[in-house]
Enzyme design. Structure first.
Site, PDB file in Angstrom:
ATOM      1  N   ASP A  10       0.845  -1.208   0.000  1.00 12.18           N
ATOM      2  CA  ASP A  10       0.000   0.000   0.000  1.00 12.18           C
ATOM      3  C   ASP A  10       0.871   1.245   0.000  1.00 12.18           C
ATOM      4  O   ASP A  10       1.993   1.245   0.510  1.00 12.18           O
ATOM      5  CB  ASP A  10      -0.903  -0.002   1.244  1.00 12.18           C
ATOM      6  CG  ASP A  10      -2.143   0.861   1.065  1.00 12.18           C
ATOM      7  OD1 ASP A  10      -3.245   0.286   0.921  1.00 12.18           O
ATOM      8  OD2 ASP A  10      -2.022   2.106   1.052  1.00 12.18           O
ATOM      9  N   ASP A  49       3.940   2.272  -4.147  1.00 15.24           N
ATOM     10  CA  ASP A  49       3.107   3.142  -4.991  1.00 15.24           C
ATOM     11  C   ASP A  49       2.931   2.397  -6.308  1.00 15.24           C
ATOM     12  O   ASP A  49       3.908   2.188  -7.050  1.00 15.24           O
ATOM     13  CB  ASP A  49       3.821   4.493  -5.210  1.00 15.24           C
ATOM     14  CG  ASP A  49       2.973   5.436  -6.051  1.00 15.24           C
ATOM     15  OD1 ASP A  49       1.951   4.993  -6.614  1.00 15.24           O
ATOM     16  OD2 ASP A  49       3.350   6.616  -6.153  1.00 15.24           O
ATOM     17  N   VAL A  50       1.705   1.990  -6.609  1.00 10.00           N
ATOM     18  CA  VAL A  50       1.480   1.190  -7.827  1.00 10.00           C
ATOM     19  C   VAL A  50       1.811   1.970  -9.103  1.00 10.00           C
ATOM     20  O   VAL A  50       1.945   1.378 -10.174  1.00 10.00           O
ATOM     21  CB  VAL A  50       0.035   0.627  -7.902  1.00 10.00           C
ATOM     22  CG1 VAL A  50      -0.236  -0.363  -6.776  1.00 10.00           C
ATOM     23  CG2 VAL A  50      -1.005   1.747  -7.921  1.00 10.00           C
ATOM     24  N   TYR A  55     -12.905   8.241 -13.511  1.00 12.25           N
ATOM     25  CA  TYR A  55     -12.922   6.952 -12.797  1.00 12.25           C
ATOM     26  C   TYR A  55     -13.524   5.869 -13.700  1.00 12.25           C
ATOM     27  O   TYR A  55     -12.970   4.776 -13.833  1.00 12.25           O
ATOM     28  CB  TYR A  55     -13.734   7.127 -11.515  1.00 12.25           C
ATOM     29  CG  TYR A  55     -13.817   5.919 -10.611  1.00 12.25           C
ATOM     30  CD1 TYR A  55     -12.788   5.628  -9.725  1.00 12.25           C
ATOM     31  CD2 TYR A  55     -14.936   5.086 -10.615  1.00 12.25           C
ATOM     32  CE1 TYR A  55     -12.871   4.530  -8.868  1.00 12.25           C
ATOM     33  CE2 TYR A  55     -15.026   3.994  -9.769  1.00 12.25           C
ATOM     34  CZ  TYR A  55     -13.994   3.725  -8.895  1.00 12.25           C
ATOM     35  OH  TYR A  55     -14.083   2.639  -8.055  1.00 12.25           O
ATOM     36  N   LYS A 100     -11.825   2.451 -15.130  1.00 10.46           N
ATOM     37  CA  LYS A 100     -12.371   1.135 -14.778  1.00 10.46           C
ATOM     38  C   LYS A 100     -12.856   0.371 -16.023  1.00 10.46           C
ATOM     39  O   LYS A 100     -12.745  -0.852 -16.080  1.00 10.46           O
ATOM     40  CB  LYS A 100     -13.500   1.296 -13.748  1.00 10.46           C
ATOM     41  CG  LYS A 100     -13.028   1.887 -12.408  1.00 10.46           C
ATOM     42  CD  LYS A 100     -11.956   1.036 -11.731  1.00 10.46           C
ATOM     43  CE  LYS A 100     -11.677   1.466 -10.311  1.00 10.46           C
ATOM     44  NZ  LYS A 100     -10.668   0.623  -9.644  1.00 10.46           N
ATOM     45  N   THR A 110     -16.430   1.478   2.489  1.00  7.98           N
ATOM     46  CA  THR A 110     -14.991   1.640   2.744  1.00  7.98           C
ATOM     47  C   THR A 110     -14.678   3.135   2.792  1.00  7.98           C
ATOM     48  O   THR A 110     -15.481   3.961   2.353  1.00  7.98           O
ATOM     49  CB  THR A 110     -14.136   1.017   1.621  1.00  7.98           C
ATOM     50  OG1 THR A 110     -14.209   1.871   0.466  1.00  7.98           O
ATOM     51  CG2 THR A 110     -14.561  -0.386   1.247  1.00  7.98           C
TER      52      THR A 110
HETATM   53  N1  LIG Z   1     -15.836   1.094  -2.091  1.00  6.45           N
HETATM   54  C1  LIG Z   1     -16.558   1.042  -3.202  1.00  6.45           C
HETATM   55  O1  LIG Z   1     -17.751   1.379  -3.205  1.00  6.45           O
HETATM   56  C2  LIG Z   1     -15.943   0.525  -4.467  1.00  6.45           C
HETATM   57  C3  LIG Z   1     -16.796   0.210  -5.542  1.00  6.45           C
HETATM   58  C4  LIG Z   1     -16.253  -0.245  -6.728  1.00  6.45           C
HETATM   59  C5  LIG Z   1     -14.889  -0.407  -6.854  1.00  6.45           C
HETATM   60  N2  LIG Z   1     -14.067  -0.095  -5.802  1.00  6.45           N
HETATM   61  C6  LIG Z   1     -12.635  -0.276  -6.014  1.00  6.45           C
HETATM   62  O2  LIG Z   1     -12.143  -1.131  -4.999  1.00  6.45           O
HETATM   63  C7  LIG Z   1     -10.748  -0.894  -4.815  1.00  6.45           C
HETATM   64  C8  LIG Z   1     -10.458  -0.760  -3.329  1.00  6.45           C
HETATM   65  O3  LIG Z   1     -11.065   0.419  -2.857  1.00  6.45           O
HETATM   66  P1  LIG Z   1     -11.699   0.570  -1.396  1.00  6.45           P
HETATM   67  O4  LIG Z   1     -13.122   0.858  -1.578  1.00  6.45           O
HETATM   68  O5  LIG Z   1     -11.287  -0.550  -0.533  1.00  6.45           O
HETATM   69  O6  LIG Z   1     -11.021   1.960  -0.949  1.00  6.45           O
HETATM   70  P2  LIG Z   1      -9.993   2.326   0.212  1.00  6.45           P
HETATM   71  O7  LIG Z   1      -9.735   3.779   0.049  1.00  6.45           O
HETATM   72  O8  LIG Z   1     -10.502   1.837   1.531  1.00  6.45           O
HETATM   73  O9  LIG Z   1      -8.699   1.479  -0.153  1.00  6.45           O
HETATM   74  C9  LIG Z   1      -7.867   1.816  -1.229  1.00  6.45           C
HETATM   75  C10 LIG Z   1      -6.430   1.552  -0.794  1.00  6.45           C
HETATM   76  O10 LIG Z   1      -5.599   1.805  -1.938  1.00  6.45           O
HETATM   77  C11 LIG Z   1      -4.443   2.494  -1.470  1.00  6.45           C
HETATM   78  N3  LIG Z   1      -3.847   3.250  -2.560  1.00  6.45           N
HETATM   79  C12 LIG Z   1      -4.302   4.385  -3.144  1.00  6.45           C
HETATM   80  N4  LIG Z   1      -3.433   4.796  -4.075  1.00  6.45           N
HETATM   81  C13 LIG Z   1      -2.399   3.911  -4.098  1.00  6.45           C
HETATM   82  C14 LIG Z   1      -1.191   3.806  -4.828  1.00  6.45           C
HETATM   83  N5  LIG Z   1      -0.849   4.727  -5.721  1.00  6.45           N
HETATM   84  N6  LIG Z   1      -0.381   2.765  -4.573  1.00  6.45           N
HETATM   85  C15 LIG Z   1      -0.708   1.831  -3.648  1.00  6.45           C
HETATM   86  N7  LIG Z   1      -1.819   1.894  -2.898  1.00  6.45           N
HETATM   87  C16 LIG Z   1      -2.668   2.918  -3.116  1.00  6.45           C
HETATM   88  C17 LIG Z   1      -4.963   3.409  -0.359  1.00  6.45           C
HETATM   89  O11 LIG Z   1      -3.911   3.839   0.501  1.00  6.45           O
HETATM   90  C18 LIG Z   1      -5.971   2.511   0.331  1.00  6.45           C
HETATM   91  O12 LIG Z   1      -5.365   1.768   1.368  1.00  6.45           O
HETATM   92  C19 LIG Z   1     -10.434   0.353  -5.649  1.00  6.45           C
HETATM   93  O13 LIG Z   1      -9.843  -0.027  -6.852  1.00  6.45           O
HETATM   94  C20 LIG Z   1     -11.797   0.979  -5.885  1.00  6.45           C
HETATM   95  O14 LIG Z   1     -11.825   1.763  -7.059  1.00  6.45           O
HETATM   96  C21 LIG Z   1     -14.566   0.360  -4.622  1.00  6.45           C
END
Ligand SMILES: NC(=O)c1ccc[n+]([C@@H]2O[C@H](COP(=O)([O-])OP(=O)(O)OC[C@H]3O[C@@H](n4cnc5c(N)ncnc54)[C@H](O)[C@@H]3O)[C@@H](O)[C@H]2O)c1
Length: 284
Positions: free
Chosen positions: A46, A72-73, A164, A168, A199
């Site tokens: 992360d 950092d991805v 976004y 996606k 989240t």
């Molecule tokens: N929560 C939702 O409703 C939802 C819906 C559809 C898709 N998603 C997708 O699910 C995935 C996880 O999201 P989440 O909801 O758990 O959010 P979250 O914010 O709780 O977790 C995302 C994590 O990614 C990390 N991150 C951000 N940028 C980064 C980088 N450059 N390098 C490494 N780590 C990085 C953050 O520090 C965080 O820990 C994401 O891809 C998000 O787009 C979430």
């Protein structure tokens, strides 16, 4: 997290090695905890490296096998180094969950080019970097599963989240295409498309020229807990599903997208967005 001293040794994940990006929070964290409960060795990578270490330590404390790492991805070399270090330490890499992602909510007319580039860098190029690093390892092993997290916004129109949605949709296309290429090489590829999941991304991500509280108060559906989302994802991964859609609302929306004429789904998206636009801060 509940104690995992009794590991499910019958699980397909038992003894497997998994990297989970964005593992410090939300869906990534829930995936790491669930995989550890099923006996997998998990590497939580992360941007918030300290938080990843803390979550990994909690998993270890409850009886699982976990390591945390700062990543950092957007940094392709760092991603390759993490994959190499994981293979050196654990001997193999069975799963890569390209889960890290960010959202910036607001109308396209309010976004700066930096906003666009940041969303595409993390959500799309972050996944590309993961594939570039892990796919050759999995081809050499003749096994492995890459699980990319997209979104319902990768399958249907999402006004108010245009950058976004672009990132996606690209991840969906990347994943379904790579799946067809990779199958004969022994590598599996799935894409995860969740609806609304509870989240920090919902509450903490950037909103541009929009009243966050107003938008969130207007959400028509409750968000699914991250732990339930993780279970649904792992069910889909076990079954090697190409597209893993999570939440009943997302499943229904995707079904309607495929059944209804595109003019009608475009009209529905426009009507839904009018509710969001009421919370725009700048006069229209
Ligand atoms: N929560 C939702 O409703 C939802 C819906 C559809 C898709 N998603 C997708 O699910 C995935 C996880 O999201 P989440 O909801 O758990 O959010 P979250 O914010 O709780 O977790 C995302 C994590 O990614 C990390 N991150 C951000 N940028 C980064 C980088 N450059 N390098 C490494 N780590 C990085 C953050 O520090 C965080 O820990 C994401 O891809 C998000 O787009 C979430």
């Amino acid at each position: 997290m509940s104690s995992i001293s009794i590991v499910d040794t019958m699980s397909v994940f038992n003894g497997r090695v998994a990297i989970i990006t964005g593992g410090a929070s939300g869906i990534g964290r829930a995936l790491a905890e669930a995989l550890a409960r099923e006996g997998a060795e998990v590497v939580l990578a992360d941007l918030r490296g300290e938080r990843a270490l803390e979550v990994a330590a909690e998993i270890v404390k409850s009886g699982g096998r976990a390591r945390g790492a700062a990543l950092d991805v957007c940094d392709a070399a760092a991603f390759a180094a993490l994959v190499a270090a994981t293979v050196a330490e654990s001997g193999r890499l069975d799963y890569l969950f390209n889960n890290a992602g960010i959202a910036i909510t607001g109308e396209a007319r309010d976004m700066t080019l930096d906003d666009w580039n940041r969303v595409l860098a993390v959500n799309l190029h972050g996944v590309v970097h993961g594939v570039a690093a892990a796919y050759p390892v999995m081809i050499a092993q003749k096994s492995g599963h890459i699980v990319n997290t997209a979104s319902l916004a990768g399958l249907t129109a999402h006004p108010g989240l245009v950058a976004y949605a672009a990132s996606k949709h690209a991840v969906v296309g990347l994943s379904t295409s790579l799946r067809a290429e990779a199958a004969d090489l022994g590598v599996r590829v799935s894409v995860v498309c969740p609806g609304l999941i509870d989240t920090p991304i919902i509450t903490d991500s950037r909103f541009v020229n929009l009243d966050r509280e107003g938008v969130l108060a207007d959400l028509p559906f409750a968000a699914l807990p991250a732990a339930e989302c993780a279970q649904a994802i792992l069910r889909g991964v076990r079954r090697n599903r190409p597209v893993i859609v999570v939440t009943w609302v997302a499943k229904l929306t995707w079904l309607l997208q495929r059944l209804l004429p595109s003019r009608l789904t475009a009209w529905i998206a426009r009507a839904v967005h009018r509710r969001v636009r009421r919370h725009r801060r700048v006069a229209t």
